[in-house]
Design a protein around this motif. Sequence first.
Motif, PDB file in Angstrom:
ATOM      1  N   PRO A  61       0.826  -1.208   0.000  1.00 33.26           N
ATOM      2  CA  PRO A  61       0.000   0.000   0.000  1.00 33.26           C
ATOM      3  C   PRO A  61       0.861   1.260   0.000  1.00 33.26           C
ATOM      4  O   PRO A  61       2.007   1.245   0.433  1.00 33.26           O
ATOM      5  N   ASP A  62       0.301   2.326  -0.497  1.00 33.85           N
ATOM      6  CA  ASP A  62       1.044   3.586  -0.499  1.00 33.85           C
ATOM      7  C   ASP A  62       1.119   4.143   0.932  1.00 33.85           C
ATOM      8  O   ASP A  62       0.548   3.598   1.862  1.00 33.85           O
ATOM      9  N   ALA A  63       1.848   5.219   1.106  1.00 35.22           N
ATOM     10  CA  ALA A  63       2.111   5.753   2.454  1.00 35.22           C
ATOM     11  C   ALA A  63       0.825   6.155   3.165  1.00 35.22           C
ATOM     12  O   ALA A  63       0.651   5.861   4.363  1.00 35.22           O
ATOM     13  N   ALA A  64      -0.102   6.813   2.464  1.00 34.87           N
ATOM     14  CA  ALA A  64      -1.346   7.259   3.113  1.00 34.87           C
ATOM     15  C   ALA A  64      -2.179   6.052   3.527  1.00 34.87           C
ATOM     16  O   ALA A  64      -2.747   6.015   4.632  1.00 34.87           O
ATOM     17  N   GLY A  65      -2.259   5.068   2.689  1.00 37.21           N
ATOM     18  CA  GLY A  65      -3.011   3.861   3.016  1.00 37.21           C
ATOM     19  C   GLY A  65      -2.384   3.107   4.173  1.00 37.21           C
ATOM     20  O   GLY A  65      -3.079   2.561   5.038  1.00 37.21           O
ATOM     21  N   ARG A  66      -1.071   3.094   4.218  1.00 30.82           N
ATOM     22  CA  ARG A  66      -0.357   2.422   5.296  1.00 30.82           C
ATOM     23  C   ARG A  66      -0.637   3.121   6.631  1.00 30.82           C
ATOM     24  O   ARG A  66      -0.881   2.472   7.647  1.00 30.82           O
ATOM     25  N   ARG A  67      -0.599   4.475   6.602  1.00 28.03           N
ATOM     26  CA  ARG A  67      -0.878   5.222   7.840  1.00 28.03           C
ATOM     27  C   ARG A  67      -2.295   4.960   8.327  1.00 28.03           C
ATOM     28  O   ARG A  67      -2.528   4.766   9.521  1.00 28.03           O
ATOM     29  N   ALA A  68      -3.247   4.958   7.415  1.00 34.94           N
ATOM     30  CA  ALA A  68      -4.634   4.724   7.815  1.00 34.94           C
ATOM     31  C   ALA A  68      -4.790   3.329   8.413  1.00 34.94           C
ATOM     32  O   ALA A  68      -5.485   3.150   9.423  1.00 34.94           O
ATOM     33  N   ARG A  69      -4.135   2.349   7.813  1.00 33.35           N
ATOM     34  CA  ARG A  69      -4.200   0.982   8.341  1.00 33.35           C
ATOM     35  C   ARG A  69      -3.581   0.913   9.733  1.00 33.35           C
ATOM     36  O   ARG A  69      -4.128   0.281  10.644  1.00 33.35           O
ATOM     37  N   GLU A  70      -2.440   1.562   9.910  1.00 34.63           N
ATOM     38  CA  GLU A  70      -1.781   1.542  11.215  1.00 34.63           C
ATOM     39  C   GLU A  70      -2.631   2.230  12.274  1.00 34.63           C
ATOM     40  O   GLU A  70      -2.683   1.776  13.419  1.00 34.63           O
ATOM     41  N   GLU A  71      -3.331   3.297  11.909  1.00 35.73           N
ATOM     42  CA  GLU A  71      -4.199   3.982  12.865  1.00 35.73           C
ATOM     43  C   GLU A  71      -5.343   3.080  13.285  1.00 35.73           C
ATOM     44  O   GLU A  71      -5.727   3.042  14.457  1.00 35.73           O
ATOM     45  N   ARG A  72      -5.912   2.350  12.326  1.00 40.66           N
ATOM     46  CA  ARG A  72      -7.007   1.441  12.656  1.00 40.66           C
ATOM     47  C   ARG A  72      -6.538   0.327  13.587  1.00 40.66           C
ATOM     48  O   ARG A  72      -7.269  -0.104  14.471  1.00 40.66           O
ATOM     49  N   LEU A  73      -5.309  -0.134  13.372  1.00 39.96           N
ATOM     50  CA  LEU A  73      -4.790  -1.225  14.200  1.00 39.96           C
ATOM     51  C   LEU A  73      -4.190  -0.727  15.521  1.00 39.96           C
ATOM     52  O   LEU A  73      -3.872  -1.525  16.389  1.00 39.96           O
ATOM     53  N   GLY A  74      -4.033   0.585  15.645  1.00 40.96           N
ATOM     54  CA  GLY A  74      -3.492   1.163  16.887  1.00 40.96           C
ATOM     55  C   GLY A  74      -1.977   1.063  16.955  1.00 40.96           C
ATOM     56  O   GLY A  74      -1.409   1.017  18.039  1.00 40.96           O
ATOM     57  N   ILE A  75      -1.327   1.020  15.825  1.00 39.10           N
ATOM     58  CA  ILE A  75       0.126   0.937  15.790  1.00 39.10           C
ATOM     59  C   ILE A  75       0.686   2.350  15.815  1.00 39.10           C
ATOM     60  O   ILE A  75       0.242   3.228  15.094  1.00 39.10           O
ATOM     61  N   THR A  76       1.652   2.575  16.699  1.00 38.61           N
ATOM     62  CA  THR A  76       2.307   3.881  16.743  1.00 38.61           C
ATOM     63  C   THR A  76       3.767   3.688  16.344  1.00 38.61           C
ATOM     64  O   THR A  76       4.391   2.688  16.692  1.00 38.61           O
ATOM     65  N   ARG A  77       4.269   4.662  15.676  1.00 35.11           N
ATOM     66  CA  ARG A  77       5.671   4.603  15.246  1.00 35.11           C
ATOM     67  C   ARG A  77       6.508   5.525  16.121  1.00 35.11           C
ATOM     68  O   ARG A  77       6.081   6.604  16.487  1.00 35.11           O
ATOM     69  N   ARG A  78       7.706   5.083  16.395  1.00 32.94           N
ATOM     70  CA  ARG A  78       8.640   5.927  17.120  1.00 32.94           C
ATOM     71  C   ARG A  78       9.442   6.695  16.105  1.00 32.94           C
ATOM     72  O   ARG A  78       9.925   6.175  15.123  1.00 32.94           O
ATOM     73  N   ARG A  79       9.614   7.982  16.387  1.00 27.38           N
ATOM     74  CA  ARG A  79      10.368   8.807  15.455  1.00 27.38           C
ATOM     75  C   ARG A  79      11.546   9.417  16.080  1.00 27.38           C
ATOM     76  O   ARG A  79      11.784   9.629  17.155  1.00 27.38           O
TER      77      ARG A  79
END
Length: 79
Positions: A61-79
């Motif tokens: 998936p593209d970056a926007a789709g990946r972010r939306a999927r991660e938000e739905r799954l509750g995944i947070t990224r460390r930056r």
Amino acid sequence: MLRRPPTTLQITAEDVAAYEDRRANEALAAAQQARAEAQAYTQAQAQAQAQAQMEGVQESPDAAGRRAREERLGITRRR
């Protein structure tokens, strides 16, 4: 009943050469057709094999789709 003299055939070297040329051309055409059929068969097999390998593979998936999927799954990224 009338009788006629028997028919005689005369075959020249040109007749033999023309016959051999025709036979050679026919053999060449048959070989080319067989080669083309074999190549088409090989390509079809390769294509079927490639499709079988790609079965179940999804495009990333593209970056926007990946972010939306991660938000739905509750995944947070460390930056």
